[in-house]
Design an enzyme around this catalytic site. Structure first.
Site, short mmCIF file in Angstrom:
data_model
loop_
_atom_site.label_atom_id
_atom_site.label_comp_id
_atom_site.label_asym_id
_atom_site.label_seq_id
_atom_site.Cartn_x
_atom_site.Cartn_y
_atom_site.Cartn_z
N TYR A 220 -9.87 15.38 -4.56
CA TYR A 220 -9.09 14.84 -5.69
C TYR A 220 -8.33 15.96 -6.42
O TYR A 220 -7.16 15.81 -6.76
CB TYR A 220 -10.06 14.12 -6.63
CG TYR A 220 -9.45 13.36 -7.77
CD1 TYR A 220 -8.84 12.12 -7.56
CD2 TYR A 220 -9.51 13.84 -9.07
CE1 TYR A 220 -8.31 11.39 -8.62
CE2 TYR A 220 -8.99 13.13 -10.13
CZ TYR A 220 -8.39 11.91 -9.91
OH TYR A 220 -7.87 11.20 -10.96
N LYS B 13 -4.25 16.21 -6.68
CA LYS B 13 -3.54 16.22 -7.96
C LYS B 13 -2.80 17.54 -8.19
O LYS B 13 -1.73 17.56 -8.79
CB LYS B 13 -4.51 15.92 -9.09
CG LYS B 13 -5.15 14.52 -9.02
CD LYS B 13 -4.12 13.39 -9.04
CE LYS B 13 -4.78 12.04 -9.28
NZ LYS B 13 -3.80 10.93 -9.32
N ASP C 19 0.87 -1.18 0.00
CA ASP C 19 0.00 0.00 0.00
C ASP C 19 0.90 1.23 0.00
O ASP C 19 1.69 1.43 0.93
CB ASP C 19 -0.87 -0.05 1.27
CG ASP C 19 -1.86 1.10 1.35
OD1 ASP C 19 -1.64 2.14 0.68
OD2 ASP C 19 -2.83 0.96 2.09
P1 NAP Z 1 -8.20 2.27 -11.31
O1 NAP Z 1 -8.65 1.55 -12.53
O2 NAP Z 1 -9.15 2.49 -10.19
O3 NAP Z 1 -6.88 1.52 -10.76
C1 NAP Z 1 -6.24 2.00 -9.63
C2 NAP Z 1 -4.96 1.24 -9.39
O4 NAP Z 1 -4.31 1.84 -8.26
C3 NAP Z 1 -5.18 -0.21 -9.04
O5 NAP Z 1 -4.11 -0.97 -9.56
C4 NAP Z 1 -5.12 -0.21 -7.51
O6 NAP Z 1 -4.69 -1.46 -6.96
C5 NAP Z 1 -4.07 0.84 -7.29
N1 NAP Z 1 -4.10 1.46 -5.97
C6 NAP Z 1 -5.08 2.21 -5.41
N2 NAP Z 1 -4.72 2.60 -4.17
C7 NAP Z 1 -3.48 2.08 -3.96
C8 NAP Z 1 -2.58 2.12 -2.87
N3 NAP Z 1 -2.90 2.78 -1.73
N4 NAP Z 1 -1.39 1.47 -2.97
C9 NAP Z 1 -1.07 0.80 -4.09
N5 NAP Z 1 -1.89 0.72 -5.17
C10 NAP Z 1 -3.08 1.36 -5.09
O7 NAP Z 1 -7.65 3.72 -11.67
P2 NAP Z 1 -7.22 4.38 -13.07
O8 NAP Z 1 -8.41 5.01 -13.66
O9 NAP Z 1 -6.41 3.43 -13.86
O10 NAP Z 1 -6.31 5.57 -12.50
C11 NAP Z 1 -4.89 5.50 -12.43
C12 NAP Z 1 -4.37 6.89 -12.11
O11 NAP Z 1 -4.81 7.79 -13.12
C13 NAP Z 1 -4.88 7.45 -10.79
O12 NAP Z 1 -3.86 8.18 -10.16
C14 NAP Z 1 -6.00 8.37 -11.22
O13 NAP Z 1 -6.22 9.40 -10.28
C15 NAP Z 1 -5.45 8.91 -12.52
N6 NAP Z 1 -6.48 9.43 -13.42
C16 NAP Z 1 -7.51 8.65 -13.85
C17 NAP Z 1 -8.47 9.19 -14.68
C18 NAP Z 1 -9.64 8.39 -15.19
O14 NAP Z 1 -10.58 8.98 -15.73
N7 NAP Z 1 -9.64 7.08 -15.08
C19 NAP Z 1 -8.37 10.53 -15.08
C20 NAP Z 1 -7.31 11.30 -14.63
C21 NAP Z 1 -6.36 10.73 -13.80
P3 NAP Z 1 -5.73 -2.53 -6.29
O15 NAP Z 1 -6.83 -2.71 -7.28
O16 NAP Z 1 -4.93 -3.74 -6.04
O17 NAP Z 1 -6.24 -1.87 -5.04
#
Ligand code: NAP
Length: 243
Positions: free
Chosen positions: A155, A159, A62
């Protein structure tokens, strides 16, 4: 340059992190997939990278837990002489709610995952990069951290903080051939978008579509490449014109 190097991607068990890991593996990095809880999903990403001829390993911790991160990273550095030249701070969570209704827990969880996560994972890896005289750090921020977004005060603050950390660390590292940049995705098709008001969101995006994980991964791969050697302290929007 990439041949002998390792790349650590946090939050790589699905979504954007998994796509970045696949892309960096294609670029020749031995990728280390960090995740928090879902062993089966992380294992599936690892297997898909190996099936495609890449090298991948799992490292579960984590990112909020500083002691766990330090122990895991020390282990990674000791276990393999190859430097960890690339770090992608991608792990992140959202917990959207209008600000007046936001609990302290919702505020803290989102802030600590992004900012304590950045500190806990980046600090142990920076000096080894400096000693190797080569490094790439890419922080996955969000367009919400640039322009703000209603329902996302926690959030957007997290960021925006990550973007500040990116710019400051870039200045500290600039002479050492370690670049530090951020990407700022708009809405990307992942689990994180589940339940989001898509119709409303699309109206705000000039391209009128959400992005794909590979579109984010492509930008991160570029920032990690030798072609991006003179780019540091920057925030690259990947948002279909939003922001
Ligand atoms: P996601 O599908 O929800 O995946 C999140 C990932 O982060 C999973 O692998 C999860 O692991 C891991 N994670 C969460 N908390 C953690 C922790 N405390 N320690 C270690 N691993 C952790 O998210 P995503 O959409 O791919 O987003 C990835 C990044 O892009 C994030 O930083 C998000 O804020 C950013 N982002 C996303 C979007 C969007 O629209 N999707 C837009 C802008 C920015 P587990 O499943 O094993 O918990």
């Amino acid at each position: 340059m990439a041949g002998a190097k390792r790349a650590l991607i946090t939050g790589a068990s699905r979504g954007i992190g998994a796509a970045i890991a696949r892309g960096l593996a294609e670029d020749g990095y031995a990728v280390i997939l960090n995740y928090r809880s879902r062993d089966d999903e992380a294992e599936a990403v690892r297997a898909s990278i190996e099936a495609a001829g890449g090298e991948a390993s799992l490292c579960r911790f984590d990112v909020v837990d500083g002691a766990a991160a330090e122990a895991a990273l020390e282990g990674l550095l000791a276990a393999d002489p190859r430097p960890i030249g690339v770090l992608v701070n991608n792990a992140g969570v959202n917990d959207d709610v209008p600000f007046p209704a936001m609990s302290r827990e919702q505020w803290s969880r989102v802030i600590t995952t992004t900012l304590d996560g950045f500190y806990n994972v980046t600090r142990p890896l920076v000096m080894p990069m400096v000693r190797a005289r080569w490094g790439r750090i890419v922080n996955v921020a969000s367009i919400s951290g640039v322009i703000g977004n209603r329902g996302q005060v926690n959030y957007s603050a997290a960021k925006a903080g990550l973007i500040g950390a990116t710019k400051a660390l870039a200045q500290e590292m600039a002479k050492r051939k370690v670049t530090v940049n951020a990407v700022a995705p708009g809405p990307i098709e992942t689990d994180m978008l589940e339940g989001a008001p898509l119709e409303h969101i699309l109206k705000a995006i000039p391209m009128r579509r959400v992005g794909t994980v590979d579109e984010v991964a492509g930008a991160v791969r570029f920032l990690c490449s030798d072609s991006a050697a003179y780019i540091t302290g920057q925030v690259l929007g990947i948002s279909g014109g939003l922001g």
